[in-house]
Design a protein around this motif. Structure first.
Motif, PDB file in Angstrom:
ATOM      1  N   LEU A  41      39.533  29.375  24.365  1.00 27.59           N
ATOM      2  CA  LEU A  41      38.309  29.471  23.841  1.00 27.59           C
ATOM      3  C   LEU A  41      38.236  31.012  23.006  1.00 27.59           C
ATOM      4  O   LEU A  41      37.460  31.128  22.143  1.00 27.59           O
ATOM      5  CB  LEU A  41      37.356  29.838  25.119  1.00 27.59           C
ATOM      6  N   TRP A  42      39.184  31.895  23.321  1.00 23.39           N
ATOM      7  CA  TRP A  42      39.335  32.900  22.307  1.00 23.39           C
ATOM      8  C   TRP A  42      39.657  32.741  21.102  1.00 23.39           C
ATOM      9  O   TRP A  42      39.232  33.248  20.021  1.00 23.39           O
ATOM     10  CB  TRP A  42      40.141  34.135  23.106  1.00 23.39           C
ATOM     11  N   TRP A  43      40.773  31.783  21.104  1.00 24.84           N
ATOM     12  CA  TRP A  43      41.177  31.167  19.838  1.00 24.84           C
ATOM     13  C   TRP A  43      40.138  30.434  18.906  1.00 24.84           C
ATOM     14  O   TRP A  43      40.097  30.493  17.751  1.00 24.84           O
ATOM     15  CB  TRP A  43      42.531  30.326  19.944  1.00 24.84           C
ATOM     16  N   LYS A  99      34.417  34.605  21.321  1.00 31.52           N
ATOM     17  CA  LYS A  99      35.340  35.684  21.793  1.00 31.52           C
ATOM     18  C   LYS A  99      35.158  36.353  23.036  1.00 31.52           C
ATOM     19  O   LYS A  99      36.134  36.537  23.938  1.00 31.52           O
ATOM     20  CB  LYS A  99      35.920  36.432  20.639  1.00 31.52           C
ATOM     21  N   LYS A 137      33.159  35.488  25.345  1.00 35.43           N
ATOM     22  CA  LYS A 137      33.444  34.387  26.617  1.00 35.43           C
ATOM     23  C   LYS A 137      34.815  34.056  26.973  1.00 35.43           C
ATOM     24  O   LYS A 137      35.173  34.042  28.111  1.00 35.43           O
ATOM     25  CB  LYS A 137      32.484  33.178  26.250  1.00 35.43           C
ATOM     26  N   GLY A 138      35.756  34.018  25.914  1.00 32.89           N
ATOM     27  CA  GLY A 138      37.040  33.959  26.161  1.00 32.89           C
ATOM     28  C   GLY A 138      37.785  34.954  26.687  1.00 32.89           C
ATOM     29  O   GLY A 138      38.434  34.960  27.656  1.00 32.89           O
ATOM     30  N   ARG A 155      36.667  34.874  30.445  1.00 34.07           N
ATOM     31  CA  ARG A 155      37.288  33.896  31.081  1.00 34.07           C
ATOM     32  C   ARG A 155      38.799  34.484  31.423  1.00 34.07           C
ATOM     33  O   ARG A 155      39.420  34.131  32.358  1.00 34.07           O
ATOM     34  CB  ARG A 155      37.430  32.626  30.408  1.00 34.07           C
ATOM     35  N   GLU A 169      44.248  32.134  25.909  1.00 30.76           N
ATOM     36  CA  GLU A 169      42.774  31.495  26.302  1.00 30.76           C
ATOM     37  C   GLU A 169      42.382  30.654  25.126  1.00 30.76           C
ATOM     38  O   GLU A 169      42.084  31.318  24.152  1.00 30.76           O
ATOM     39  CB  GLU A 169      41.934  32.617  26.766  1.00 30.76           C
ATOM     40  N   TYR A 220      44.371  37.070  27.287  1.00 33.47           N
ATOM     41  CA  TYR A 220      43.196  36.318  26.330  1.00 33.47           C
ATOM     42  C   TYR A 220      44.032  35.570  25.171  1.00 33.47           C
ATOM     43  O   TYR A 220      43.361  34.598  24.556  1.00 33.47           O
ATOM     44  CB  TYR A 220      42.311  37.458  25.679  1.00 33.47           C
TER      45      TYR A 220
END
Length: 108
Positions: free
Chosen positions: A63-65, A36, A38-39, A42, A61, A58
């Protein structure tokens, strides 16, 4: 007296299942913090607005999910672990998630 020898108790298969689930839970939860984060980073780079100052990018995003789903899987595993093993075994293992998330280095 049979089997009363050393005073120790064997772990039942249910206790072992609970311990394994608790360990997996700690791994998933600890990893989810990293994913999370890193998400969030990003998303902040892509939008120019950090979540801490009111940005919501976010949520778009992936990656966050992935991190959020990883956290949910970890929490479900932790909940199920309590069904197999007593809290005195499961609860201390939950603290390992802090070690997992703190023990991983990711550059700024």
């Amino acid at each position: 007296m049979e089997g009363g020898g050393g005073g120790g108790q064997e772990l039942s298969t249910d206790n072992v299942k609970g311990i394994v689930l608790a360990l997996l839970s700690s791994g998933f939860i600890g990893a989810s913090f990293i994913i999370k984060k890193k998400g969030l980073r990003r998303a902040a780079v892509a939008s120019g607005i950090r979540a801490g100052v009111g940005g919501y990018s976010y949520l778009l995003e992936p990656l966050w999910w992935v991190g959020m789903i990883t956290m949910i899987v970890g929490e479900v595993a932790n909940f199920v672990a309590y069904a197999f093993a007593p809290a005195v075994l499961v609860t201390p293992l939950g603290a390992l998630s802090i070690i997992v998330s703190a023990g991983t280095f990711y550059p700024e």
